[in-house]
Design an enzyme around this catalytic site. Sequence first.
Site, PDB file in Angstrom:
ATOM      1  N   HIS A 183       1.941  18.289  21.253  1.00 56.84           N
ATOM      2  CA  HIS A 183       2.697  17.408  20.483  1.00 56.84           C
ATOM      3  C   HIS A 183       4.139  17.477  20.880  1.00 56.84           C
ATOM      4  CE1 HIS A 183       4.311  16.243  16.813  1.00 56.84           C
ATOM      5  NE2 HIS A 183       5.102  17.138  16.497  1.00 56.84           N
ATOM      6  N   HIS A 188       7.545  14.746  21.154  1.00 58.01           N
ATOM      7  CA  HIS A 188       8.891  14.989  21.223  1.00 58.01           C
ATOM      8  C   HIS A 188      10.143  14.992  22.393  1.00 58.01           C
ATOM      9  CE1 HIS A 188       8.957  15.684  16.859  1.00 58.01           C
ATOM     10  NE2 HIS A 188       7.995  16.524  17.018  1.00 58.01           N
ATOM     11  N   GLU A 228       8.875  12.189  13.450  1.00 55.20           N
ATOM     12  CA  GLU A 228       7.324  12.452  13.453  1.00 55.20           C
ATOM     13  C   GLU A 228       6.402  11.284  13.266  1.00 55.20           C
ATOM     14  OE1 GLU A 228       6.039  15.429  14.473  1.00 55.20           O
ATOM     15  OE2 GLU A 228       7.619  16.676  13.792  1.00 55.20           O
ATOM     16  N   SER A 247       1.330  11.883  20.065  1.00 57.39           N
ATOM     17  CA  SER A 247       0.751  13.037  20.485  1.00 57.39           C
ATOM     18  C   SER A 247      -0.673  13.146  20.166  1.00 57.39           C
ATOM     19  CB  SER A 247       1.296  14.354  20.324  1.00 57.39           C
ATOM     20  OG  SER A 247       1.285  14.447  18.912  1.00 57.39           O
TER      21      SER A 247
HETATM   22  N1  NLE Z   1      -1.018  15.443  14.426  1.00 53.69           N
HETATM   23  C1  NLE Z   1      -0.469  15.558  15.584  1.00 53.69           C
HETATM   24  C2  NLE Z   1      -1.409  15.673  16.775  1.00 53.69           C
HETATM   25  O1  NLE Z   1      -2.344  15.842  16.828  1.00 53.69           O
HETATM   26  O2  NLE Z   1      -0.578  15.928  18.033  1.00 53.69           O
HETATM   27  C3  NLE Z   1       0.562  16.940  15.406  1.00 53.69           C
HETATM   28  C4  NLE Z   1       1.714  16.744  14.174  1.00 53.69           C
HETATM   29  C5  NLE Z   1       2.564  17.831  13.963  1.00 53.69           C
HETATM   30  C6  NLE Z   1       3.354  17.424  12.992  1.00 53.69           C
HETATM   31 FE   FE2 Z   2       6.903  17.638  15.236  1.00 50.06          FE
END
Ligand code: NLE
Ligand code: FE2
Length: 328
Positions: A183, A188, A228, A247
Amino acid sequence: LENLRKSPSAVELTGVPWFPRTQKDLERIEGQTMQFGEELEADHPGFLDKEYRKRRSLIAQADKSYRLGMKIPKVNYVQSETSTWKTIYETMEPLRNKHACREFLNAFSAMETAGIMKADHIPQLQTLDDYLNDRTGWRIRPVSGLVSPRNFLNALAVKVFHSTQYIRHHDQPLYTPEPDICHEVLGHIPMLCDPGFAAFSQEIGLASLGASDDDIERLARCYWFTVEFGLCRQDGQVKAYGAGVLSSYGEIEHAIMGSEARTLVDWDPMVASQTDYPITKYQPLYFVANNFTAARHKLVAFTSKEIKRPFGTVFNDERNEVSITWQG
Ligand code: NLE
Ligand code: FE2
């Protein structure tokens, strides 16, 4: 406020929660992480997997001993971890080319060209930290788990991004409720290489300095719905810029294409700051921005009116620290 005028850094103000003004000030919050909510624990695919838990606490242990100025602990990812990364990386590839915003794609391909982003190797945070710092002056600090919303947001004000280093459980690569290295790195870090987005993120951080607990909560919601899970409009299409969308190869299709399952509204910090969200399933609601400059202006209009503090905060780029401003 007189104290504030005199003191170079890390001020104590009666009635105002402590806040950092430089990256060095973050020493004060080193090693402070929170427990994950029970609801999430029970839900976690790794909850009952002893091997997985052992591995995570090993990585967490190294990160706990991290202190400012050290090299970020290197993690020697094992084969099963690298293969989880590879699955996500490769499954994501056509989806990000289709659905990611142009800022992300530009940063991502530059990282691929530089050889630090590739399918068969999880990049080390120290490598990414050096790379990111050269671009936008941001720094990465490793954390062993969740940082409190106040500390996390405050760090953004001084261009510091807290990043996990462990990886999600191999049974559920397509979505995890928790942040993990996939992630952070596939969501990010490329975004933070973009100056416009970095400035937007920093603005949330600046508004959070010394803010009341209620205001921290409101800003944390703004953060959630942008950094996010934010979407944006580019060339007449909806694109993803939020790291949680970028992600997760499960969520990105849901966010962009899932017309019946989710609602899109224009980015509005006032509304976002009052809206609750789920953390263990795909989002039912996404905010769509026009671009990062406009998104930042909306945010500033909101925070300057709504976040009640006896002072203002701006970042002084030359001194690389937060300056305090006040009216009158
Ligand atoms: N749902 C995201 C993922 O699976 O990469 C992560 C989110 C974190 C806030
Ligand atoms: Fe994050």
